[in-house]
Write a protein that holds these residues in place. Structure first.
Motif, short mmCIF file in Angstrom:
data_model
loop_
_atom_site.label_atom_id
_atom_site.label_comp_id
_atom_site.label_asym_id
_atom_site.label_seq_id
_atom_site.Cartn_x
_atom_site.Cartn_y
_atom_site.Cartn_z
N PRO A 40 0.85 -1.19 0.00
CA PRO A 40 0.00 0.00 0.00
C PRO A 40 0.89 1.25 0.00
N VAL A 41 0.65 2.13 -0.98
CA VAL A 41 1.46 3.35 -1.11
C VAL A 41 0.55 4.56 -1.29
N TRP A 42 0.96 5.65 -0.67
CA TRP A 42 0.31 6.95 -0.91
C TRP A 42 1.40 7.95 -1.28
N LEU A 43 1.07 8.88 -2.16
CA LEU A 43 2.02 9.92 -2.56
C LEU A 43 1.45 11.29 -2.21
N PHE A 44 2.35 12.19 -1.78
CA PHE A 44 1.89 13.57 -1.60
C PHE A 44 2.94 14.55 -2.12
N SER A 45 2.46 15.74 -2.41
CA SER A 45 3.33 16.78 -2.93
C SER A 45 3.03 18.06 -2.18
N SER A 46 4.06 18.89 -1.95
CA SER A 46 3.77 20.18 -1.32
C SER A 46 4.16 21.26 -2.30
N GLY A 47 3.29 22.24 -2.47
CA GLY A 47 3.60 23.21 -3.51
C GLY A 47 2.85 24.50 -3.50
N PRO A 48 1.60 24.53 -3.85
CA PRO A 48 1.01 25.85 -4.09
C PRO A 48 1.16 26.75 -2.87
N LEU A 49 1.29 28.04 -3.14
CA LEU A 49 1.53 29.01 -2.06
C LEU A 49 0.45 30.09 -2.13
N GLY A 50 0.10 30.64 -0.99
CA GLY A 50 -0.90 31.71 -0.95
C GLY A 50 -2.16 31.21 -0.28
N ILE A 51 -3.11 32.13 -0.14
CA ILE A 51 -4.37 31.76 0.50
C ILE A 51 -5.46 31.88 -0.55
N ALA A 52 -6.08 30.75 -0.89
CA ALA A 52 -7.13 30.77 -1.91
C ALA A 52 -8.34 31.53 -1.37
N GLN A 53 -8.91 32.38 -2.21
CA GLN A 53 -10.06 33.19 -1.77
C GLN A 53 -11.36 32.41 -1.88
N THR A 54 -11.40 31.42 -2.76
CA THR A 54 -12.63 30.64 -2.94
C THR A 54 -12.28 29.16 -3.01
N GLY A 55 -13.31 28.33 -2.82
CA GLY A 55 -13.12 26.88 -2.96
C GLY A 55 -12.68 26.52 -4.36
N ALA A 56 -13.24 27.24 -5.35
CA ALA A 56 -12.90 26.94 -6.76
C ALA A 56 -11.43 27.27 -7.02
N GLN A 57 -10.97 28.38 -6.46
CA GLN A 57 -9.55 28.76 -6.64
C GLN A 57 -8.64 27.72 -5.98
N HIS A 58 -9.04 27.28 -4.80
CA HIS A 58 -8.27 26.28 -4.06
C HIS A 58 -8.13 25.01 -4.91
N LEU A 59 -9.27 24.56 -5.43
CA LEU A 59 -9.27 23.33 -6.24
C LEU A 59 -8.39 23.49 -7.48
N ARG A 60 -8.49 24.67 -8.12
CA ARG A 60 -7.71 24.90 -9.34
C ARG A 60 -6.21 24.90 -9.02
N GLU A 61 -5.85 25.57 -7.93
CA GLU A 61 -4.42 25.66 -7.59
C GLU A 61 -3.83 24.29 -7.23
N VAL A 62 -4.63 23.52 -6.50
CA VAL A 62 -4.15 22.19 -6.10
C VAL A 62 -4.03 21.28 -7.33
N THR A 63 -4.99 21.42 -8.24
CA THR A 63 -4.96 20.59 -9.47
C THR A 63 -3.77 20.99 -10.34
N GLU A 64 -3.56 22.31 -10.48
CA GLU A 64 -2.46 22.77 -11.34
C GLU A 64 -1.10 22.43 -10.74
N ALA A 65 -1.05 22.28 -9.42
CA ALA A 65 0.24 22.02 -8.76
C ALA A 65 0.60 20.54 -8.72
N ARG A 66 -0.27 19.71 -9.29
CA ARG A 66 0.03 18.28 -9.32
C ARG A 66 1.34 18.07 -10.10
N PRO A 67 2.36 17.49 -9.46
CA PRO A 67 3.64 17.36 -10.17
C PRO A 67 3.51 16.42 -11.37
#
Ligand SMILES: Cc1cc2nc3c(=O)[nH]c(=O)nc-3n(C[C@H](O)[C@H](O)[C@H](O)COP(=O)(O)O)c2cc1C
Length: 191
Positions: free
Chosen positions: A90-117
């Motif tokens: 069993p394996v899980w992977l994580f990445s740390s990356g996007p910076l800043g404070i998302a103003q909306t849930g949609a922005q948060h989702l977009r930033e996390v998706t775009e930061a996928r390595p």
């Protein structure tokens, strides 16, 4: 039932292997390990470069910070080198990356998706992790090396890479709690 799962958990050791350039991802890895330990799961948090034998671990959680869209090379090398061992655990992977404070849930989702390595697609294919996750990171300007300072000075650099600690400890702990629950369940079932 509880004592049976605690006994089984005692026979497994989880690796939280990480690659961290300036310490932000190390902090995330340590917090994940601490949540697992709170569940009674023996867990080692170690730099991937110091891991000599993945066979010592029954479960692996591997994380790295992301720079210019990529996981750190030592973390990618680790996954590729131990591909066959990781594919059978069993394996899980994580990445740390996007910076800043998302103003909306949609922005948060977009930033996390775009930061996928970019390596995640390859690793999903080769080792079939049970989960992949991107967490907000932290940037300490005074720690940056010369090259990273220069990248930040490029147009929009300070906007895309703001200074500060944006790690979302609640989300990190919730993710680690979910993994702990799965492990308690899986290892209790094998009893
Ligand atoms: C020069 C530079 C480039 C970065 N590029 C990315 C990137 O492409 N994607 C991303 O999500 N984060 C990026 N980041 C943010 C880092 O991944 C974030 O600060 C991370 O939490 C640092 O973790 P570490 O201290 O463990 O290396 C970048 C940071 C710097 C300084």
């Amino acid at each position: 039932m509880l004592s049976a799962s605690v006994t089984m958990l005692g026979t497994m050791t989880v690796l939280v292997g990480y690659s961290s350039k300036y310490g932000a991802t190390e902090g995330i890895a340590e917090r994940i390990a601490s949540v697992l330990r709170d569940f009674g799961i023996p867990t080692d948090a170690r730099r991937v470069a110091s891991v000599r034998n993945v066979s010592d671990y029954s479960v692996c959680i591997v994380g790295s910070s992301s720079y210019l869209g990529s996981w750190r090379p030592e973390a990618s090398r680790f996954v590729r080198r131990y591909r066959s061992e990781l594919a059978t655990r069993p394996v899980w992977l994580f990445s740390s990356g996007p910076l800043g404070i998302a103003q909306t849930g949609a922005q948060h989702l977009r930033e996390v998706t775009e930061a996928r390595p970019k390596q995640f697609d390859e690793f999903v294919e080769t080792i079939r992790p049970r989960g992949t996750q991107v967490f907000y990171g932290a940037l300490y300007p005074e720690r940056l090396d010369r090259r990273d300072r220069l990248v930040r000075k490029m147009p929009a650099g300070f906007e895309i890479l703001p200074a500060g600690d944006f790690r979302e400890w609640g989300a990190i702990e919730a993710w680690a709690t979910g993994i702990s629950g799965e492990l308690v369940h899986t290892f209790a079932e094998t009893k």
